[in-house]
Design a protein around this motif. Structure first.
Motif, PDB file in Angstrom:
ATOM      1  N   ALA A  99       0.832  -1.204   0.000  1.00 40.85           N
ATOM      2  CA  ALA A  99       0.000   0.000   0.000  1.00 40.85           C
ATOM      3  C   ALA A  99       0.871   1.259   0.000  1.00 40.85           C
ATOM      4  CB  ALA A  99      -0.924  -0.010   1.209  1.00 40.85           C
ATOM      5  N   LEU A 100       1.944   1.243   0.775  1.00 42.94           N
ATOM      6  CA  LEU A 100       2.844   2.402   0.815  1.00 42.94           C
ATOM      7  C   LEU A 100       3.476   2.644  -0.547  1.00 42.94           C
ATOM      8  CD1 LEU A 100       4.570   1.844   4.278  1.00 42.94           C
ATOM      9  CD2 LEU A 100       2.872   3.581   3.707  1.00 42.94           C
ATOM     10  N   ALA A 101       3.817   1.556  -1.235  1.00 43.18           N
ATOM     11  CA  ALA A 101       4.420   1.687  -2.564  1.00 43.18           C
ATOM     12  C   ALA A 101       3.424   2.238  -3.578  1.00 43.18           C
ATOM     13  CB  ALA A 101       4.946   0.330  -3.029  1.00 43.18           C
ATOM     14  N   MET A 102       2.133   1.956  -3.384  1.00 42.84           N
ATOM     15  CA  MET A 102       1.102   2.401  -4.324  1.00 42.84           C
ATOM     16  C   MET A 102       0.500   3.752  -3.969  1.00 42.84           C
ATOM     17  SD  MET A 102       0.889   0.153  -6.690  1.00 42.84           S
ATOM     18  CE  MET A 102      -0.679   0.584  -7.459  1.00 42.84           C
ATOM     19  N   MET A 103       0.871   4.300  -2.830  1.00 44.36           N
ATOM     20  CA  MET A 103       0.269   5.564  -2.378  1.00 44.36           C
ATOM     21  C   MET A 103       0.358   6.702  -3.390  1.00 44.36           C
ATOM     22  SD  MET A 103       1.039   5.836   1.731  1.00 44.36           S
ATOM     23  CE  MET A 103       0.927   7.622   1.700  1.00 44.36           C
ATOM     24  N   PRO A 104       1.488   6.851  -4.116  1.00 42.89           N
ATOM     25  CA  PRO A 104       1.551   7.964  -5.082  1.00 42.89           C
ATOM     26  C   PRO A 104       0.457   7.909  -6.144  1.00 42.89           C
ATOM     27  CG  PRO A 104       3.750   7.090  -4.670  1.00 42.89           C
ATOM     28  CD  PRO A 104       2.776   6.147  -4.020  1.00 42.89           C
ATOM     29  N   HIS A 105      -0.093   6.719  -6.407  1.00 42.57           N
ATOM     30  CA  HIS A 105      -1.146   6.586  -7.408  1.00 42.57           C
ATOM     31  C   HIS A 105      -2.524   6.924  -6.842  1.00 42.57           C
ATOM     32  CE1 HIS A 105       1.703   4.702 -10.148  1.00 42.57           C
ATOM     33  NE2 HIS A 105       2.089   3.916  -9.150  1.00 42.57           N
ATOM     34  N   TYR A 106      -2.602   7.129  -5.522  1.00 45.74           N
ATOM     35  CA  TYR A 106      -3.871   7.445  -4.872  1.00 45.74           C
ATOM     36  C   TYR A 106      -3.772   8.755  -4.096  1.00 45.74           C
ATOM     37  CZ  TYR A 106      -5.346   2.686  -6.000  1.00 45.74           C
ATOM     38  OH  TYR A 106      -5.687   1.528  -6.660  1.00 45.74           O
ATOM     39  N   GLY A 107      -3.069   9.707  -4.666  1.00 49.31           N
ATOM     40  CA  GLY A 107      -2.995  11.026  -4.055  1.00 49.31           C
ATOM     41  C   GLY A 107      -2.160  11.088  -2.801  1.00 49.31           C
ATOM     42  N   GLY A 108      -1.345  10.069  -2.534  1.00 50.47           N
ATOM     43  CA  GLY A 108      -0.481  10.090  -1.361  1.00 50.47           C
ATOM     44  C   GLY A 108      -1.200   9.807  -0.059  1.00 50.47           C
ATOM     45  N   LYS A 109      -2.420   9.258  -0.107  1.00 50.45           N
ATOM     46  CA  LYS A 109      -3.197   9.001   1.098  1.00 50.45           C
ATOM     47  C   LYS A 109      -3.313   7.492   1.333  1.00 50.45           C
ATOM     48  CE  LYS A 109      -6.858  11.333   1.905  1.00 50.45           C
ATOM     49  NZ  LYS A 109      -8.242  11.824   1.738  1.00 50.45           N
ATOM     50  N   LEU A 110      -2.895   7.050   2.521  1.00 44.45           N
ATOM     51  CA  LEU A 110      -2.902   5.624   2.822  1.00 44.45           C
ATOM     52  C   LEU A 110      -4.326   5.070   2.855  1.00 44.45           C
ATOM     53  CD1 LEU A 110      -1.445   3.043   3.560  1.00 44.45           C
ATOM     54  CD2 LEU A 110      -1.444   3.777   5.953  1.00 44.45           C
ATOM     55  N   GLY A 111      -5.254   5.793   3.473  1.00 44.46           N
ATOM     56  CA  GLY A 111      -6.623   5.312   3.545  1.00 44.46           C
ATOM     57  C   GLY A 111      -7.227   5.090   2.173  1.00 44.46           C
ATOM     58  N   ASP A 112      -7.053   6.056   1.278  1.00 40.95           N
ATOM     59  CA  ASP A 112      -7.573   5.933  -0.082  1.00 40.95           C
ATOM     60  C   ASP A 112      -6.919   4.753  -0.804  1.00 40.95           C
ATOM     61  OD1 ASP A 112      -8.979   8.189   0.502  1.00 40.95           O
ATOM     62  OD2 ASP A 112      -7.824   9.528  -0.773  1.00 40.95           O
ATOM     63  N   THR A 113      -5.633   4.568  -0.556  1.00 45.90           N
ATOM     64  CA  THR A 113      -4.907   3.473  -1.202  1.00 45.90           C
ATOM     65  C   THR A 113      -5.443   2.122  -0.749  1.00 45.90           C
ATOM     66  OG1 THR A 113      -2.918   4.856  -1.258  1.00 45.90           O
ATOM     67  CG2 THR A 113      -2.618   2.502  -1.623  1.00 45.90           C
ATOM     68  N   PHE A 161      -8.177  12.124  -3.119  1.00 38.60           N
ATOM     69  CA  PHE A 161      -8.742  11.015  -3.893  1.00 38.60           C
ATOM     70  C   PHE A 161     -10.087  10.696  -3.269  1.00 38.60           C
ATOM     71  CE2 PHE A 161      -9.387   6.450  -4.713  1.00 38.60           C
ATOM     72  CZ  PHE A 161      -9.220   6.419  -6.079  1.00 38.60           C
ATOM     73  N   PRO A 162     -11.210  11.123  -3.874  1.00 35.09           N
ATOM     74  CA  PRO A 162     -12.513  11.031  -3.220  1.00 35.09           C
ATOM     75  C   PRO A 162     -12.931   9.592  -2.939  1.00 35.09           C
ATOM     76  CG  PRO A 162     -12.765  11.559  -5.550  1.00 35.09           C
ATOM     77  CD  PRO A 162     -11.301  11.661  -5.243  1.00 35.09           C
ATOM     78  N   LEU A 163     -13.501   9.394  -1.750  1.00 38.06           N
ATOM     79  CA  LEU A 163     -14.031   8.095  -1.369  1.00 38.06           C
ATOM     80  C   LEU A 163     -15.549   8.126  -1.507  1.00 38.06           C
ATOM     81  CD1 LEU A 163     -12.014   7.313   1.877  1.00 38.06           C
ATOM     82  CD2 LEU A 163     -11.676   6.311  -0.375  1.00 38.06           C
ATOM     83  N   ASP A 164     -16.110   7.048  -1.983  1.00 36.15           N
ATOM     84  CA  ASP A 164     -17.550   6.969  -2.190  1.00 36.15           C
ATOM     85  C   ASP A 164     -18.200   6.403  -0.930  1.00 36.15           C
ATOM     86  OD1 ASP A 164     -20.075   6.927  -3.220  1.00 36.15           O
ATOM     87  OD2 ASP A 164     -19.770   5.112  -4.417  1.00 36.15           O
ATOM     88  N   PHE A 165     -18.480   7.273   0.045  1.00 37.51           N
ATOM     89  CA  PHE A 165     -19.142   6.810   1.249  1.00 37.51           C
ATOM     90  C   PHE A 165     -20.104   7.866   1.759  1.00 37.51           C
ATOM     91  CE2 PHE A 165     -15.146   8.677   2.894  1.00 37.51           C
ATOM     92  CZ  PHE A 165     -15.662   9.613   3.773  1.00 37.51           C
ATOM     93  N   ASN A 166     -21.043   7.411   2.565  1.00 34.30           N
ATOM     94  CA  ASN A 166     -22.016   8.283   3.195  1.00 34.30           C
ATOM     95  C   ASN A 166     -21.466   8.692   4.555  1.00 34.30           C
ATOM     96  OD1 ASN A 166     -24.189   9.473   4.484  1.00 34.30           O
ATOM     97  ND2 ASN A 166     -25.466   7.631   4.481  1.00 34.30           N
ATOM     98  N   ALA A 167     -21.063   9.948   4.692  1.00 33.75           N
ATOM     99  CA  ALA A 167     -20.448  10.407   5.935  1.00 33.75           C
ATOM    100  C   ALA A 167     -21.405  10.284   7.112  1.00 33.75           C
ATOM    101  CB  ALA A 167     -19.982  11.847   5.778  1.00 33.75           C
ATOM    102  N   PHE A 168     -22.705  10.427   6.873  1.00 32.33           N
ATOM    103  CA  PHE A 168     -23.668  10.322   7.964  1.00 32.33           C
ATOM    104  C   PHE A 168     -23.789   8.874   8.446  1.00 32.33           C
ATOM    105  CE2 PHE A 168     -24.886  14.140   5.619  1.00 32.33           C
ATOM    106  CZ  PHE A 168     -24.872  15.057   6.646  1.00 32.33           C
TER     107      PHE A 168
END
Length: 258
Positions: A99-113, A161-168
């Motif tokens: 995941a750390l290696a792929m982070m640059p492809h997901y905006g540098g965010k671990l959660g999104d990755t 990197f937008p996540l598709d979730f319902n914040a509520f």
């Protein structure tokens, strides 16, 4: 990809609060305003800015855009998301390294990755003010002592990197994970409060996707007290569940004293 390559590609860390010249626009204490209420107001106001939460010696800096959390940092190394997930057995060392290696492809965010790679669900990534991990024991919104500050308009310098979730839904899940002790204290404090479902709502109870919340909200007519509503259940676990839902409805202005 080597560690040096990852370090070079990693976006700059957002500045610490001490490095931001603007004074906070809002400040408060969790003893007066619950984390549930703070987050709900940010979401419904679609606020953008930097939310800083300090609990004891732990400080979290949460960047929010249009009411959605974008980036979270902590001053406690053991709370860093990757380390936490490995320590809890949610990820292996190899999965974290990938995941750390792929982070640059997901905006540098671990959660999104982690979500993008299918290692976590979006709901498991969202951190509450007093936790960084995905399991319910550490995702509770039960902080009673702590400080919160908001610098409006301060944007996250990282690419999002937008996540598709319902914040509520996430807020509802956090409320339903509140500790038994916290809910029992809340019920005792608000036992005589008579709640009535709010006529005007910015968000309906169905948005939280909590089973039974809509039906409970519809039953609140201002005639029965919180204690009466809770005591309608004979099972302790069900009483606590009702208490959690009442706490959520009150904190999010879906039910008001009346």
């Amino acid at each position: 990809m080597s560690a040096e390559d990852i370090a070079r590609k990693k976006p700059p860390t957002p500045p610490a609060l001490s490095d931001i010249p603007e004074p906070p626009d809002d400040a408060g204490e969790f003893s007066l305003t619950s984390p549930l209420r703070v987050l709900f107001r940010l979401m419904t106001a679609r606020a953008t800015g930097l939310l800083v939460v300090a609990v004891g010696g732990i400080k979290k800096e949460i960047y929010v855009r249009d009411g959605q959390p974008e980036y979270v940092s902590s001053n406690v190394a053991s709370e860093l998301f990757g380390n936490y997930l490995v320590s809890k057995g949610v990820l292996s060392d190899g999965e974290l390294a990938m995941a750390l290696a792929m982070m640059p492809h997901y905006g540098g965010k671990l959660g999104d990755t982690l979500v993008g790679l299918g290692l976590l669900k979006p709901l498991e990534v969202f951190p509450s003010p007093d936790a960084s991990g995905p399991d319910q024991d550490h995702r509770r919104l039960h902080v009673e002592q702590g400080l919160v500050r908001l610098v409006r308009g301060r944007e996250n310098p990282r690419e999002a990197f937008p996540l598709d979730f319902n914040a509520f839904e996430i807020l509802g899940a956090g409320a339903m994970a509140l500790s038994d002790d916290h809910i029992e204290t809340w019920i005792a404090k608000n036992g005589s409060l008579r709640l009535r479902a709010a006529r005007s709502r910015r968000v309906g109870p169905e948005r939280f996707e909590v089973k039974g919340l809509v039906e409970l909200c519809d039953q609140l007519d201002g005639k029965r007290s919180v204690g009466d509503v809770v005591e309608q259940a004979t099972d302790r676990n069900e009483r606590l569940r009702i208490g959690r839902m009442l706490c959520l409805l009150e904190a999010c202005d879906l039910a008001r004293p009346g």
